[in-house]
Structures are given as structure tokens and as C-alpha cells.
Design a protein around this motif. Structure first.
Motif, short mmCIF file in Angstrom:
data_model
loop_
_atom_site.label_atom_id
_atom_site.label_comp_id
_atom_site.label_asym_id
_atom_site.label_seq_id
_atom_site.Cartn_x
_atom_site.Cartn_y
_atom_site.Cartn_z
N ALA A 50 0.86 -1.18 0.00
CA ALA A 50 0.00 0.00 0.00
C ALA A 50 0.90 1.23 0.00
CB ALA A 50 -0.91 0.00 1.22
N PRO A 51 0.47 2.33 -0.60
CA PRO A 51 1.30 3.53 -0.60
C PRO A 51 1.17 4.33 0.69
CG PRO A 51 -0.69 3.93 -1.86
CD PRO A 51 -0.76 2.50 -1.42
N ALA A 52 2.23 5.08 1.01
CA ALA A 52 2.14 6.14 2.02
C ALA A 52 1.90 7.42 1.25
CB ALA A 52 3.42 6.22 2.83
N ALA A 53 0.91 8.21 1.64
CA ALA A 53 0.51 9.37 0.86
C ALA A 53 0.70 10.68 1.64
CB ALA A 53 -0.95 9.24 0.44
N THR A 54 1.23 11.69 0.95
CA THR A 54 1.29 13.06 1.46
C THR A 54 0.58 13.94 0.44
OG1 THR A 54 3.38 13.62 0.35
CG2 THR A 54 3.53 12.56 2.51
N SER A 55 0.55 15.24 0.69
CA SER A 55 -0.16 16.14 -0.22
C SER A 55 0.52 16.27 -1.56
CB SER A 55 -0.29 17.53 0.42
OG SER A 55 1.00 18.07 0.70
N ASP A 56 1.83 16.00 -1.63
CA ASP A 56 2.56 16.20 -2.88
C ASP A 56 3.09 14.93 -3.52
OD1 ASP A 56 4.34 15.77 -0.85
OD2 ASP A 56 5.75 17.32 -1.44
N ALA A 57 3.11 13.81 -2.79
CA ALA A 57 3.70 12.58 -3.35
C ALA A 57 3.17 11.36 -2.63
CB ALA A 57 5.23 12.64 -3.23
N ILE A 58 3.36 10.19 -3.28
CA ILE A 58 3.11 8.92 -2.61
C ILE A 58 4.39 8.10 -2.67
CG2 ILE A 58 0.67 8.96 -3.21
CD1 ILE A 58 1.29 6.63 -5.18
N TYR A 59 4.50 7.13 -1.78
CA TYR A 59 5.70 6.29 -1.66
C TYR A 59 5.23 4.85 -1.59
CZ TYR A 59 7.19 10.92 -0.37
OH TYR A 59 7.40 12.29 -0.38
N ILE A 60 5.76 4.00 -2.49
CA ILE A 60 5.21 2.66 -2.64
C ILE A 60 6.30 1.68 -3.04
CG2 ILE A 60 4.57 3.15 -5.05
CD1 ILE A 60 2.07 1.40 -4.57
N GLY A 61 6.23 0.45 -2.52
CA GLY A 61 7.22 -0.57 -2.79
C GLY A 61 6.84 -1.45 -3.96
N SER A 62 7.89 -1.95 -4.67
CA SER A 62 7.70 -2.80 -5.83
C SER A 62 8.45 -4.11 -5.64
CB SER A 62 8.20 -2.08 -7.09
OG SER A 62 8.24 -2.95 -8.20
N ASN A 63 8.05 -5.14 -6.39
CA ASN A 63 8.71 -6.44 -6.28
C ASN A 63 10.04 -6.49 -7.02
OD1 ASN A 63 7.80 -6.46 -8.90
ND2 ASN A 63 6.68 -8.39 -8.75
N ASN A 64 10.51 -5.37 -7.56
CA ASN A 64 11.85 -5.33 -8.17
C ASN A 64 12.88 -4.73 -7.20
OD1 ASN A 64 10.94 -2.70 -8.24
ND2 ASN A 64 11.70 -2.25 -10.28
N ASN A 65 12.61 -4.92 -5.89
CA ASN A 65 13.52 -4.48 -4.81
C ASN A 65 13.64 -2.96 -4.73
OD1 ASN A 65 13.93 -7.20 -4.65
ND2 ASN A 65 16.14 -7.16 -4.92
N SER A 66 12.60 -2.24 -5.12
CA SER A 66 12.68 -0.79 -5.16
C SER A 66 11.49 -0.15 -4.46
CB SER A 66 12.73 -0.29 -6.61
OG SER A 66 13.85 -0.80 -7.28
N ILE A 106 13.12 -7.21 -1.43
CA ILE A 106 11.77 -6.73 -1.74
C ILE A 106 11.17 -5.97 -0.56
CG2 ILE A 106 9.43 -7.49 -2.29
CD1 ILE A 106 10.62 -9.86 -3.75
N PRO A 107 10.62 -4.77 -0.77
CA PRO A 107 9.93 -4.05 0.30
C PRO A 107 8.71 -4.81 0.80
CG PRO A 107 10.43 -2.60 -1.55
CD PRO A 107 10.67 -3.99 -2.02
N VAL A 108 8.48 -4.71 2.11
CA VAL A 108 7.30 -5.34 2.71
C VAL A 108 6.52 -4.28 3.47
CG1 VAL A 108 8.35 -7.63 2.88
CG2 VAL A 108 8.66 -6.01 4.75
N VAL A 109 5.24 -4.45 3.57
CA VAL A 109 4.27 -3.57 4.25
C VAL A 109 4.37 -2.12 3.76
CG1 VAL A 109 4.25 -5.07 6.26
CG2 VAL A 109 5.62 -3.01 6.34
N GLN A 110 3.41 -1.33 4.18
CA GLN A 110 3.29 0.06 3.76
C GLN A 110 4.41 0.92 4.36
OE1 GLN A 110 -0.20 1.93 5.39
NE2 GLN A 110 -0.36 3.40 3.70
N PRO A 111 5.07 1.77 3.56
CA PRO A 111 6.05 2.70 4.13
C PRO A 111 5.39 3.69 5.09
CG PRO A 111 6.28 2.53 1.73
CD PRO A 111 5.00 1.87 2.09
N THR A 112 6.21 4.37 5.87
CA THR A 112 5.73 5.36 6.85
C THR A 112 6.47 6.66 6.65
OG1 THR A 112 5.20 3.64 8.47
CG2 THR A 112 5.46 5.89 9.30
#
Length: 283
Positions: free
Chosen positions: A182-198, A218-224
Motif C-alpha cells: 500500500a502507498p504512504a501518501a502526502t499532499s505532494d507525493a506517494i511512496y510505494i514498494g515494488s517487487n523489483n527491490n525498489s 523486496i519491500p514489505v508492508v506500507q512505508p511510513t
């Protein structure tokens, strides 16, 4: 201290998600019940039921406090309704499996489906017949009949897939790269993990990639997001802190086990729960 309870008519345990919001002295209790997936709008003063929203095949629900709307997703659909009255505002057929609860920031709702992230406007409205008409229109198009291309769903703003390089030379990642958190969302951007280790930072305005951080696994769970820092964990048990504006790594820490939930920040301390059952306190 006085305790008042609200008991739904169909008692059951919440099986998928549970959330409580407060807007203008009205509690919005959002729960996916085993038997009847519903959300309940309850007066904060009297605990009287004001509205009930039922959605067939409901998987997840979220709540927008700024617009007092309930956002629900079923197996492949998005529902936006007035949380106080249950009145329908918008209904969209996504067409793919929705893998995480919708993430709401202001008037934006982000959905992850089939490895893509999509942005919809919470304030979108549709005519009662528009949903069925678009379903038929889309099916006729899939059959390659001579009909115009169906318009975008109500409230749709953009969708994005994992990209390879920087924002000026972005090309889709070869292979089966997908957004998986799931993405972490702010007013100007979102941050989200992919299965390509990014981990990716995407513009909230148009979904364009702002930066990409290559992690150890691989990133796991929603960033903060905490201030200007972004925290996320990977499958090898590493916790990263990067600057959320430029994507530069600030520090990394081995936890010994992957995160089992997004990290939490309180009173200057970062708390991380891992799959081995431990709770880590990071200062």
C-alpha cells in the motif's frame, strides 16, 4: 467514566478490516462483517444508528474525515459513499484484484490493483445509471465491436506502473515488476514498494516518478512518512530511512526479521514490529 456500547443487529466478528472515524459529532464505524459487510454511522452523542452501508463482496474500507465519505473496495470495484447518510456518490469497476485497503489523503484515494497504483477523486459524482452503461460499453469494446473507446471511470485521475530510470527518461521495467505494498501518501507525493527491490516516489499530481530507491531486497508492508523521512522495511529484515524529497539513504538497520506491520512514530521514538514476534524501539 461511563461506557456505552453499540451492538449491530447481526452480531459477528469483523473479518477483514475495522476503522473508526469522527466527523461533526458522528462516529463512522467501518467494519467488514462475516455475514453482512457493512459500515455503520452512529451519533456520537446518543449512539443511535443514523445510517448503514452494505456492499456485496466488500474486502476493505477506509474513511475520509475531510469529506466525510466512506471508501470501500470489493473484489474489483471501488465505492465512494456519504458516510453520514449512505448515499451513493461514485461506483467504479476497476477490473483487477485490489490487494490493499484504499489509502486516503485529503480528497484523493489511492488503489493498488494488478501491480498498478491508481488515483481517484473522493469528491467524484456519477449518475445512477452510469455504472451499468460503462460496464456494457467496456464489454462491447473488448469484443472489438465498432464502438468508441469507453471514457475513463468517474473520478479517475491517473495510474502508474514501476519505471526503470529517472523521471526524465522513465521506461517501464522489463519483466513482471509490480507495486506490491500500500502507498504512504502526502499532499505532494506517494511512496510505494515494488517487487523489483525498489521503493518509488510518485507525484500526487500526475503519477510521474520523482525518484526510485534500490533496496537490498523486496519491500514489505506500507512505508511510513515522518516529517521529511520515509521509513520502510525489506524482506531480508532491513529497516531503511531515506529522505522523502530526494530519495537519498540516511541510515539502515538490520532487524533480523521482516516487518509485520508499518512502523509507528510517537514521542520521538520509532517502533517496529517484526515477523519473529519482537517489538523494536529505535531512537
Amino acid at each position: 467514566m461511563h461506557l456505552t456500547k453499540y451492538q449491530p443487529e447481526t452480531p459477528a466478528s469483523p473479518s477483514t478490516s475495522f476503522m473508526l472515524g469522527l466527523h461533526e459529532m458522528t462516529f463512522v464505524l467501518v467494519a467488514c462483517w462475516d455475514t453482512v459487510p457493512s459500515s455503520f454511522t452512529i451519533s456520537a452523542a446518543t449512539f443511535a444508528l443514523k445510517a448503514r452501508l452494505c456492499i456485496r463482496l466488500l474486502r476493505y474500507m477506509s474513511y475520509s474525515s475531510s469529506t466525510a465519505t466512506g471508501i470501500g473496495v470489493s473484489t474489483g470495484g471501488l465505492f465512494i459513499r456519504d458516510a453520514r447518510t449512505g448515499d451513493n456518490q461514485s461506483r467504479v469497476r476497476i477490473g483487477g484484484l485490489i490487494t490493499h485497503p484504499p489509502v486516503v489523503n485529503g480528497k484523493s484515494v489511492y488503489i493498488v490493483s494488478n501491480g498498478n497504483v491508481l488515483l481517484f477523486d473522493v469528491d467524484s459524482r456519477v449518475l445512477p445509471w452510469a455504472y451499468q452503461v460503462r460496464l456494457i460499453w467496456t464489454q462491447l469494446s473488448l469484443w472489438q465491436l465498432p464502438v468508441p473507446t469507453p471514457p475513463d471511470p468517474a473520478g479517475f485521475r491517473w495510474h502508474s506502473t514501476p519505471m526503470e530510470d529517472g523521471p526524465e527518461t522513465s521506461t517501464p521495467v522489463a519483466g513482471n515488476a509490480e507495486f506490491i505494498t500500500a502507498p504512504a501518501a502526502t499532499s505532494d507525493a506517494i511512496y510505494i514498494g515494488s517487487n523489483n527491490n525498489s521503493v518509488y516516489s510518485l507525484s500526487a499530481k500526475d503519477g510521474e516518478m520523482l525518484w526510485k530507491f534500490d533496496a537490498s531486497s523486496i519491500p514489505v508492508v506500507q512505508p511510513t512518512v515522518v516529517g521529511e523521512r520515509l521509513y520502510f522495511g525489506t524482506s531480508d529484515g532491513t529497516l531503511y530511512s531515506v529522505h522523502r524529497i530526494n530519495g537519498q539513504e540516511e541510515r539502515s538497520l538490520g532487524l533480523g526479521s521482516p516487518l509485520s506491520a508499518p512502523v509507528t512514530f510517537a514521542s520521538g521514538v520509532l517502533y517496529a514490529r517484526t515477523e519473529d514476534g519482537r517489538l523494536h524501539q529505535i531512537t
